[in-house]
Write a protein that holds these residues in place. Structure first.
Motif, short mmCIF file in Angstrom:
data_model
loop_
_atom_site.label_atom_id
_atom_site.label_comp_id
_atom_site.label_asym_id
_atom_site.label_seq_id
_atom_site.Cartn_x
_atom_site.Cartn_y
_atom_site.Cartn_z
N VAL A 164 0.85 -1.19 0.00
CA VAL A 164 0.00 0.00 0.00
C VAL A 164 0.88 1.24 0.00
O VAL A 164 1.87 1.32 0.75
CB VAL A 164 -0.92 0.02 1.24
N ALA A 165 0.54 2.21 -0.83
CA ALA A 165 1.30 3.46 -0.86
C ALA A 165 1.21 4.16 0.49
O ALA A 165 0.14 4.23 1.10
CB ALA A 165 0.77 4.37 -1.96
N LYS A 166 2.33 4.68 0.96
CA LYS A 166 2.33 5.41 2.23
C LYS A 166 1.46 6.64 2.09
O LYS A 166 1.67 7.48 1.22
CB LYS A 166 3.77 5.80 2.60
N ALA A 167 0.47 6.77 2.98
CA ALA A 167 -0.54 7.81 2.82
C ALA A 167 -0.58 8.80 3.97
O ALA A 167 -1.44 9.66 4.00
CB ALA A 167 -1.92 7.15 2.67
N LEU A 168 0.35 8.68 4.91
CA LEU A 168 0.33 9.55 6.08
C LEU A 168 1.76 9.81 6.55
O LEU A 168 2.61 8.91 6.54
CB LEU A 168 -0.48 8.91 7.21
N HIS A 169 2.01 11.04 6.97
CA HIS A 169 3.32 11.40 7.50
C HIS A 169 3.39 10.93 8.96
O HIS A 169 3.03 11.66 9.89
CB HIS A 169 3.51 12.91 7.41
N PHE A 173 11.08 11.43 10.56
CA PHE A 173 12.36 10.93 10.09
C PHE A 173 12.19 9.99 8.90
O PHE A 173 13.06 9.19 8.61
CB PHE A 173 13.09 10.22 11.23
N MET A 174 11.03 10.09 8.24
CA MET A 174 10.76 9.32 7.01
C MET A 174 10.04 10.22 6.02
O MET A 174 9.16 10.99 6.41
CB MET A 174 9.88 8.10 7.29
N ASP A 175 10.42 10.08 4.74
CA ASP A 175 9.70 10.84 3.72
C ASP A 175 8.45 10.07 3.30
O ASP A 175 8.12 9.02 3.87
CB ASP A 175 10.60 11.14 2.52
N MET A 176 7.74 10.61 2.32
CA MET A 176 6.47 10.02 1.89
C MET A 176 6.62 9.10 0.68
O MET A 176 5.62 8.63 0.14
CB MET A 176 5.47 11.13 1.55
N LEU A 177 7.83 8.81 0.25
CA LEU A 177 8.03 8.05 -0.98
C LEU A 177 7.90 6.54 -0.78
O LEU A 177 7.77 5.81 -1.75
CB LEU A 177 9.40 8.37 -1.58
N SER A 196 6.44 -3.38 6.81
CA SER A 196 7.78 -2.98 6.39
C SER A 196 7.66 -1.88 5.35
O SER A 196 6.70 -1.84 4.58
CB SER A 196 8.56 -4.16 5.83
N VAL A 197 8.61 -0.97 5.36
CA VAL A 197 8.60 0.17 4.44
C VAL A 197 9.50 -0.14 3.26
O VAL A 197 10.70 -0.39 3.43
CB VAL A 197 9.07 1.46 5.15
N HIS A 198 8.92 -0.12 2.05
CA HIS A 198 9.68 -0.29 0.82
C HIS A 198 9.90 1.09 0.20
O HIS A 198 8.94 1.79 -0.10
CB HIS A 198 8.94 -1.20 -0.16
N HIS A 199 11.16 1.45 0.01
CA HIS A 199 11.50 2.78 -0.49
C HIS A 199 12.17 2.65 -1.85
O HIS A 199 12.98 1.73 -2.06
CB HIS A 199 12.43 3.48 0.50
N PRO A 200 11.85 3.53 -2.81
CA PRO A 200 12.44 3.40 -4.15
C PRO A 200 13.95 3.57 -4.17
O PRO A 200 14.61 3.08 -5.08
CB PRO A 200 11.75 4.53 -4.94
#
Length: 316
Positions: A164-169, A173-177, A196-200
């Motif tokens: 799921v795309a990250k939809a909330l700040h 210490f993490m960006d929204m990407l 888990s956070v998948h970042h490009p």
């Protein structure tokens, strides 16, 4: 201004919680005196509508520094159809069934407020489907709250595994990407939940998980006493480790609403693109089928029913 709100939260919550904590033993005594009547009523209604869980939350960050911690946590799993009072500020069972297109029981995993304070980063609705006189977990609804900014987003996800795309700040210490890879087990004697956070750019650089076990003798516990200061402990852990990340010189990222007012619309677009993608076998890279235009032109992706609202301030 947000720092001022945070300071007001600490002062007001400390004072209110102290006063209510002093009153709590008297309330517990009154509830115990009336427990015989409640026990006879519960025996007529069958099983308790609330099941208590106790477990551990794990956090691990791998970029730009390695940082991990864990803390003990207590949760309530509430059968919303059988609960005498629906939890304030959450979806009703009918609302949950409507947005997930299910027809079975709705269970809510959440941390109740305690002595005037609420701190609930994540609540989960388990939505069941009735099939041949049996029920199976079909969909889940995540309810994510970023307390310092008083925002909340809800969305549907597949409990077996979903991206799921990250939809909330959630964290400064993490960006929204990044996007969230979420998985939730069917709650029974044990329950697990992992994100888990998948970042490009950074890959899979952050993981949070919950492992909890059902308490067998929960019916005899006073819930107000059981959850006493639980939200406060979570807040202490969150802000303490945020301070540690700041001390380690991790970049502080301002809320995107000050720089990109359309960040919610962009999250919707990113999520539609994600649903047109497939994970590779090693689960490290995302391979997209065709161009963005082809992707969005395909059959309509699942409607996650993203919904952003202003959450209740924890001290209000």
């Amino acid at each position: 201004m947000e720092l001022l709100y945070l300071l007001c939260s600490i002062v007001f919550t400390s004072f209110t919680s102290l006063i209510l904590s002093l009153i709590l033993p008297f309330h517990a005594l009154l509830r115990r005196l009336g427990s015989s009547r409640a026990t006879s009523s519960a025996s007529n209604d069958g099983a308790e509508p609330i099941t208590l869980y106790e477990g551990t939350v794990y956090h691990q960050r791998r970029h730009p520094v390695h940082h991990s911690f864990q803390y003990q946590v207590r949760y309530a799993l509430i059968d919303l159809d059988r609960a005498h009072h629906a939890p304030h500020g959450h979806l009703s069972p009918d609302e949950a069934r409507k947005i997930t297109d299910t027809d079975g029981p709705i269970l809510l995993l959440t941390i109740p407020s305690s002595v005037g304070y609420e701190q609930n980063p994540l609540s989960v609705y388990y939505c069941y489907e009735v099939e041949d006189s049996a029920t199976r977990l079909k969909k889940c609804i995540a309810e994510v709250t970023n307390t310092p900014w008083a925002e909340r987003v809800t969305f549907i996800f597949n409990p077996h595994s979903d991206l799921v795309a990250k939809a909330l700040h959630v964290s400064p210490f993490m960006d929204m990407l990044g996007s969230w890879n979420i998985k939730a087990s069917d709650p029974g004697e044990n329950l697990t939940l992992s994100i888990s956070v998948h970042h490009p750019e950074f890959g899979n650089y952050f993981t949070a998980s919950l492992k909890a076990k059902k308490l067998r003798s929960s019916s005899s516990l006073d819930h107000a006493v059981f959850f006493w200061l639980m939200p406060h402990k979570i807040a202490v852990w969150i802000y303490w480790h945020a301070l540690k990340l700041w001390w380690k010189n991790v970049q502080f990222i301002q809320h995107p609403r000050y720089m990109i007012p359309t960040y919610r619309d962009e999250a919707l677009i990113r999520d539609r693109k994600l649903q047109c993608c497939v994970l590779s076998d090693n689960n490290r890279h995302i391979q997209q089928r065709g161009s963005d235009r082809d992707c969005l032109a395909e059959s309509s992706p699942r409607d996650r029913r993203f919904r952003w609202i202003d959450a209740k301030w924890p001290w209000s």
